[in-house]
Design a protein around this motif. Structure first.
Motif, short mmCIF file in Angstrom:
data_model
loop_
_atom_site.label_atom_id
_atom_site.label_comp_id
_atom_site.label_asym_id
_atom_site.label_seq_id
_atom_site.Cartn_x
_atom_site.Cartn_y
_atom_site.Cartn_z
N ASN A 44 85.39 -27.18 -66.31
CA ASN A 44 85.38 -27.44 -64.95
C ASN A 44 83.86 -27.62 -64.31
O ASN A 44 84.00 -27.86 -62.88
CB ASN A 44 86.36 -26.52 -64.01
CG ASN A 44 87.86 -26.91 -64.38
OD1 ASN A 44 88.31 -27.80 -64.66
ND2 ASN A 44 88.47 -25.70 -64.26
N GLU A 45 83.06 -27.09 -65.04
CA GLU A 45 81.57 -27.12 -64.55
C GLU A 45 81.28 -28.62 -64.91
O GLU A 45 80.96 -28.90 -65.87
CB GLU A 45 80.99 -26.20 -65.19
CG GLU A 45 81.50 -24.73 -64.90
CD GLU A 45 80.56 -23.73 -65.44
OE1 GLU A 45 79.35 -24.04 -66.01
OE2 GLU A 45 81.03 -22.52 -65.90
N LEU A 46 80.69 -29.17 -63.75
CA LEU A 46 79.88 -30.60 -63.97
C LEU A 46 78.92 -30.72 -64.63
O LEU A 46 78.72 -31.60 -65.63
CB LEU A 46 79.66 -31.15 -62.35
CG LEU A 46 79.22 -32.61 -62.44
CD1 LEU A 46 80.09 -33.54 -63.16
CD2 LEU A 46 78.69 -32.98 -61.08
N ALA A 47 77.87 -29.75 -64.62
CA ALA A 47 76.72 -29.65 -65.54
C ALA A 47 76.99 -29.47 -67.06
O ALA A 47 76.43 -30.34 -67.95
CB ALA A 47 75.90 -28.47 -65.13
N ARG A 48 78.11 -28.67 -67.23
CA ARG A 48 78.37 -28.62 -68.80
C ARG A 48 78.98 -30.16 -69.00
O ARG A 48 78.70 -30.52 -70.29
CB ARG A 48 79.40 -27.49 -68.91
CG ARG A 48 78.77 -26.08 -68.66
CD ARG A 48 79.74 -25.22 -68.83
NE ARG A 48 80.51 -25.11 -70.29
CZ ARG A 48 81.50 -24.47 -70.59
NH1 ARG A 48 81.98 -23.64 -69.61
NH2 ARG A 48 82.36 -24.33 -71.79
N ARG A 49 79.83 -30.64 -68.33
CA ARG A 49 80.59 -32.27 -68.77
C ARG A 49 79.43 -33.10 -68.90
O ARG A 49 79.41 -33.95 -70.09
CB ARG A 49 81.54 -32.53 -67.89
CG ARG A 49 82.65 -31.67 -67.72
CD ARG A 49 84.24 -32.37 -66.96
NE ARG A 49 83.61 -33.04 -65.88
CZ ARG A 49 83.81 -32.02 -64.59
NH1 ARG A 49 84.20 -30.73 -64.66
NH2 ARG A 49 83.41 -33.00 -63.40
N GLU A 50 78.28 -33.09 -67.84
CA GLU A 50 77.50 -34.09 -68.08
C GLU A 50 76.60 -34.14 -69.24
O GLU A 50 76.24 -35.05 -69.93
CB GLU A 50 76.43 -34.02 -66.66
CG GLU A 50 77.29 -34.49 -65.35
CD GLU A 50 76.46 -34.72 -64.15
OE1 GLU A 50 76.83 -35.08 -63.26
OE2 GLU A 50 75.52 -33.69 -64.01
N SER A 51 76.24 -32.86 -69.66
CA SER A 51 75.47 -32.48 -70.74
C SER A 51 76.14 -33.12 -72.02
O SER A 51 75.68 -33.89 -72.97
CB SER A 51 75.03 -30.94 -70.97
OG SER A 51 74.79 -30.87 -72.24
N ALA A 52 77.58 -32.80 -72.18
CA ALA A 52 78.21 -33.27 -73.20
C ALA A 52 78.48 -34.73 -73.20
O ALA A 52 78.55 -35.43 -74.30
CB ALA A 52 79.59 -32.75 -73.32
N GLU A 53 78.64 -35.44 -72.07
CA GLU A 53 78.88 -36.70 -72.19
C GLU A 53 77.69 -37.67 -72.39
O GLU A 53 77.81 -38.66 -72.97
CB GLU A 53 79.18 -37.34 -70.42
CG GLU A 53 80.34 -36.68 -69.88
CD GLU A 53 80.71 -36.80 -68.53
OE1 GLU A 53 81.81 -36.36 -68.07
OE2 GLU A 53 79.74 -37.04 -67.73
N LYS A 54 76.55 -37.00 -72.26
CA LYS A 54 75.14 -37.78 -72.63
C LYS A 54 75.28 -37.94 -74.13
O LYS A 54 74.70 -38.69 -74.61
CB LYS A 54 73.86 -36.76 -72.18
CG LYS A 54 73.71 -36.94 -70.73
CD LYS A 54 72.63 -36.21 -70.40
CE LYS A 54 72.28 -36.16 -68.81
NZ LYS A 54 70.89 -35.40 -68.36
N ILE A 55 75.65 -36.89 -74.87
CA ILE A 55 75.97 -36.69 -76.21
C ILE A 55 76.77 -37.83 -76.66
O ILE A 55 76.55 -38.39 -77.56
CB ILE A 55 76.19 -35.17 -76.81
CG1 ILE A 55 75.17 -34.26 -76.65
CG2 ILE A 55 76.42 -35.39 -78.48
CD1 ILE A 55 75.58 -32.88 -76.86
#
Length: 448
Positions: free
Chosen positions: A312-323
């Protein structure tokens, strides 16, 4: 008889001298002359005595001349037999970090043609070797070569002599099953002899870094320590660290237990550690790429990405999305299928980007003596003047060179593709985007 047969016979005559001609006369010409004479004697109706005498003379002449050549061959071998014997071969497509050396062999370097106009040195080369001794080579005789990466990670290679092979050609490969460096024999064109696939054996690997400073850092790192692992990861993320140093670092990480490695995925490093590992699986050095693949499986990066994307943390999702945008479309889609993308709008957007495949960017690190290069192959239509002009200005502005815009225009004239590179992932991604803006196409590649 075709030209290849004639050429092969000519080479045999030159190589074996009187031996070749004695065999030719005694076995082939004498038998041929005898058959002609026998046919003349048994001919019905009987041939004229003069014709029979001609065939008999031909038979006796070839027989006696063959015997004389046998004697000459024996004398020639006895008095003029070679005092030095040579075994020649070639090792192809050595990368810049790979070195072959020996105190007893003659090695000749042959640089391959330049990869790119911006490339001042060649990435690939061939090494021709000559082994010589004062007695004949024995079948099964072994010879040792030293093999190293960046002059430090050393091992030994052995080649077994086979008299049935003439000037064999090899390539250095990394065998994932045995986790060893091997020399793979490759076919020649046109083939000289039937060649086996593998005949070179390697000794035990020696762990060594590229520089004394790097090696000291490795030795001082505490085992199973987050700070130590951060330093190892920094080595892998540094584009200017050489292959030997990266291999030492990845060996140290692979020695960790899986639980510790999974904790390393959460470390705050320059870029996500998972992305670093994925990029290294595409490395031009096959040993490094293989060990990075092993590391990715031990960490189970896919499961880690599923957890991050489900957060639910946006920062964690965005980091994974870049990958996800830096791996293959099929791989990214497989990971997204394990996530409920309807929970967050950003997941739906990245899912659409992955499906379109327009934003997928798989980098291909290429080893060089100064570190990892990131090559981009730009392609365009020469008839599209706007695109060509835009690319000329882009390359003149962005590439490390002393060329003027006019020089750039001359260089681009008549071409439809070009390789450009730099030692930076961000630059490679940036330049690929600019190439596309100019109307060209861009692809991350190994340039060989």
């Amino acid at each position: 008889m075709g030209n290849p047969d004639i050429q092969q016979l000519s080479e045999g005559a030159f190589k074996y001298g009187p031996f070749f001609f004695s065999i030719l006369f005694v076995i082939f010409l004498t038998r041929w002359a005898y058959k002609k004479y026998d046919a003349a004697v048994k001919h019905a109706p009987p041939l004229d005595q003069k014709d029979q005498n001609i065939n008999r003379t031909m038979f006796l002449t070839t027989f006696l001349f063959g015997i004389m050549l046998v004697v000459v061959s024996i004398v020639w071998w006895w008095w003029f037999k070679p005092s030095e014997y040579f075994f020649r071969g070639e090792i192809q497509n050595l990368q810049p970090q790979e070195d072959i050396a020996s105190d007893v062999y003659y090695l000749k370097r042959e640089d391959r043609s330049h990869i790119a106009n911006e490339d001042p040195s060649d990435l690939l080369r061939n090494e021709h070797f000559v082994i010589f001794q004062t007695r004949p080579f024995r079948k099964g005789q072994v010879f040792e070569l030293d093999f190293a990466k960046n002059h430090e990670r050393r091992t030994q290679l052995w080649i077994t002599y086979d008299p049935g092979e003439e000037e064999p050609i090899y390539q250095v490969v990394y065998d994932e099953a045995s986790q060893r460096v091997l020399l793979k024999r490759v076919s020649q064109s046109p083939p000289i002899t039937a060649l086996n696939m593998l005949d070179w054996i390697v000794g035990e690997k020696v762990l060594a870094a590229a520089t004394p400073q790097a090696r000291t850092v490795m030795q001082q790192l505490p085992a199973h320590n987050p700070i130590g692992d951060e330093k190892l990861i920094a080595v892998l993320q540094d584009p200017l660290s050489d292959v030997a140093t990266k291999l030492d670092a990845i060996d140290a990480l692979n020695a960790r237990d899986s639980a510790t490695l999974k904790q390393d995925l959460k470390l705050n490093t320059g870029e996500p550690f998972a992305l670093t590992v994925f990029d290294l699986t595409q490395h031009s050095d096959t040993e490094l790429a293989s060990k990075a693949t092993t590391l990715s499986k031990r960490i189970d990066i896919d499961a880690y990405l599923v957890d991050e994307l489900s957060s639910n943390e946006l920062a964690r999702r965005e980091s994974a999305e870049k990958i996800l945008l830096r791996i293959s479309t099929a791989h990214a889609e497989a990971i997204l299928r394990r996530v409920d993308i309807t929970k967050h709008e950003d997941l739906e957007r990245v899912s659409q980007s992955v499906a379109s495949a327009q934003s997928t960017r798989i980098l291909k690190p290429t080893a060089s003596l100064k570190g990892d290069r990131y090559y981009v192959r730009a392609a365009w239509s020469p008839s599209d003047e706007r695109s060509v002009t835009c690319l000329e200005q882009l390359f003149n502005k962005e590439l490390e060179s002393t060329r003027s815009l006019k020089d750039e225009q001359t260089l681009m004239q008549g071409k439809n593709q070009r390789y450009v590179y730099w030692y930076s992932k961000d630059w490679a991604i940036y330049i690929s985007g600019e190439i596309k803006k100019c109307g060209g196409t861009a692809e991350f590649v190994h340039p060989y």
